[in-house]
Design a protein around this motif. Structure first.
Motif, short mmCIF file in Angstrom:
data_model
loop_
_atom_site.label_atom_id
_atom_site.label_comp_id
_atom_site.label_asym_id
_atom_site.label_seq_id
_atom_site.Cartn_x
_atom_site.Cartn_y
_atom_site.Cartn_z
N GLN A 186 16.18 61.90 18.32
CA GLN A 186 14.83 62.35 18.71
C GLN A 186 14.38 61.70 20.01
O GLN A 186 13.77 62.34 20.86
CB GLN A 186 13.83 62.03 17.59
CG GLN A 186 14.01 62.93 16.37
CD GLN A 186 13.26 62.41 15.15
OE1 GLN A 186 12.97 61.22 15.05
NE2 GLN A 186 12.96 63.31 14.23
N ARG B 159 9.03 64.79 36.08
CA ARG B 159 9.52 65.26 34.79
C ARG B 159 10.64 66.29 34.98
O ARG B 159 11.64 66.27 34.28
CB ARG B 159 8.36 65.89 34.01
CG ARG B 159 8.56 65.94 32.51
CD ARG B 159 7.27 66.21 31.77
NE ARG B 159 6.47 67.27 32.36
CZ ARG B 159 5.23 67.12 32.80
NH1 ARG B 159 4.62 65.96 32.74
NH2 ARG B 159 4.57 68.15 33.32
N ASN C 144 11.35 67.94 25.07
CA ASN C 144 10.45 68.48 24.06
C ASN C 144 11.03 69.76 23.44
O ASN C 144 10.37 70.78 23.37
CB ASN C 144 9.09 68.76 24.73
CG ASN C 144 7.99 68.90 23.71
OD1 ASN C 144 8.19 68.55 22.53
ND2 ASN C 144 6.86 69.44 24.12
N ASP C 145 12.26 69.68 22.99
CA ASP C 145 12.99 70.86 22.54
C ASP C 145 13.93 70.40 21.43
O ASP C 145 14.75 69.52 21.65
CB ASP C 145 13.79 71.39 23.76
CG ASP C 145 14.68 72.58 23.40
OD1 ASP C 145 14.77 72.95 22.22
OD2 ASP C 145 15.30 73.14 24.34
N ASP C 146 13.77 70.94 20.22
CA ASP C 146 14.76 70.54 19.20
C ASP C 146 15.59 71.74 18.73
O ASP C 146 16.01 71.81 17.58
CB ASP C 146 14.12 69.76 18.05
CG ASP C 146 13.08 70.57 17.31
OD1 ASP C 146 12.86 71.74 17.71
OD2 ASP C 146 12.50 70.04 16.34
N ARG D 280 18.85 59.48 27.33
CA ARG D 280 17.55 60.15 27.48
C ARG D 280 17.29 60.54 28.95
O ARG D 280 16.72 61.58 29.24
CB ARG D 280 16.45 59.22 26.96
CG ARG D 280 15.06 59.82 27.02
CD ARG D 280 14.02 58.81 26.59
NE ARG D 280 14.13 57.59 27.38
CZ ARG D 280 13.42 56.50 27.20
NH1 ARG D 280 12.53 56.44 26.21
NH2 ARG D 280 13.59 55.44 27.95
N THR E 40 13.18 63.58 23.62
CA THR E 40 11.75 63.58 24.01
C THR E 40 11.44 64.15 25.40
O THR E 40 10.48 64.90 25.52
CB THR E 40 11.07 62.18 23.93
OG1 THR E 40 11.94 61.22 24.49
CG2 THR E 40 10.70 61.80 22.52
#
Ligand SMILES: Nc1ncnc2c1ncn2[C@@H]1O[C@H](COP(=O)(O)OP(=O)(O)OP(=O)(O)O)[C@@H](O)[C@H]1O
Ligand SMILES: [Mg+2]
Length: 227
Positions: A104, A84, A111-113, A153, A108
């Motif tokens: 989105q 990861r 895991n941060d927006d 991604r 992923t």
């Protein structure tokens, strides 16, 4: 620092009558930021090599090291954490999440927006010429567009190594050039391992591994030396 294989064999269907040696006695050392191409006919073991190098498949015998750590010395959790943090994957299948938008999906892995993360995603989508698709859902995209989203991604977490299995297989000529230029723009920052049938896309690779029937039959570097 880098990836290393020491006498690696990968055998499928152990214990059955007919076994397949997907990898046969592989010894290899990959170091430094560069583009490594993996070529060879269908069934020669290219994907097996890639997944074993990434620790996604365990060799039947032999050892695989990342930065001198033997994957088999790590717990499954530690292996997953390492992947990861340090690895980005582009698979033959895209594995996008269908209820999420393109933006989105790209976010992923981290895991941060936050605004900062979104800006990073926007920059990558723009480089891949798909910024206009950021609000769409995967089912609204063509196969090639989905492939590009999967590529975006893979880069969002700033991995040290990218493992790409036929990243341009679903793309037309123009999109292939775009994706290859995108990948090449990172060649000084990451190790990028690209499996492909297509010799032409690997013309500018810094080195090439040629596989046949589970073995590495030759390796070439940009300076055309044979090892
Ligand atoms: N899950 C599996 N079970 C049994 N045999 C397998 C499995 N996966 C791969 N093989 C066999 O291992 C060998 C190497 O397969 P691999 O997928 O690594 O080849 P490849 O070079 O990536 O081929 P392609 O270009 O078609 O993707 C093949 O003979 C294949 O049939
Ligand atoms: Mg394959």
């Amino acid at each position: 620092m880098g990836l290393e294989m020491d006498s690696v064999n990968l055998v499928y269907d152990i214990g059955k009558e007919l076994q397949t040696y997907a990898l046969k006695n592989i010894n290899i050392s990959l170091e430094g930021n560069r583009i490594v191409g993996v070529m060879g006919p269908s069934g020669s073991g290219k994907s097996s090599l890639l997944y074993t190098l990434a620790g996604l498949k365990c060799p039947t015998s032999g050892k695989v090291y990342y930065n001198e750590i033997n994957y088999s010395d790590l717990s499954p959790d530690k292996n997953a954490e390492l992947r990861r943090k340090d690895f980005g994957f582009i698979f033959q299948k895209h594995f996008l999440i269908d209820y999420m938008t393109v933006l989105q999906n790209v976010l992923t892995p981290i895991n941060d927006d936050s605004k900062e993360a979104k800006m990073k995603a926007v920059t990558i989508l723009d480089k891949l010429n798909i910024l206009n698709l950021s609000g769409k859902k995967p089912h609204q995209l063509s196969v090639g567009q989905k492939q590009k989203v999967a590529i975006a991604r893979a880069f969002i977490g700033e991995p040290k190594i990218i493992f790409a299995d036929e990243p341009t297989a679903a793309l037309d000529y123009e999109a292939t050039i775009n994706v290859m230029n995108f990948l090449k723009s990172y060649r000084k920052e990451k190790m990028i391992i690209i499996v492909s049938h297509d010799k032409s896309i690997l013309e500018d690779a810094d080195s090439i591994i040629n596989m046949f029937d589970g073995s590495i039959i030759s390796t070439q570097s940009g300076e055309e030396e044979n090892m």
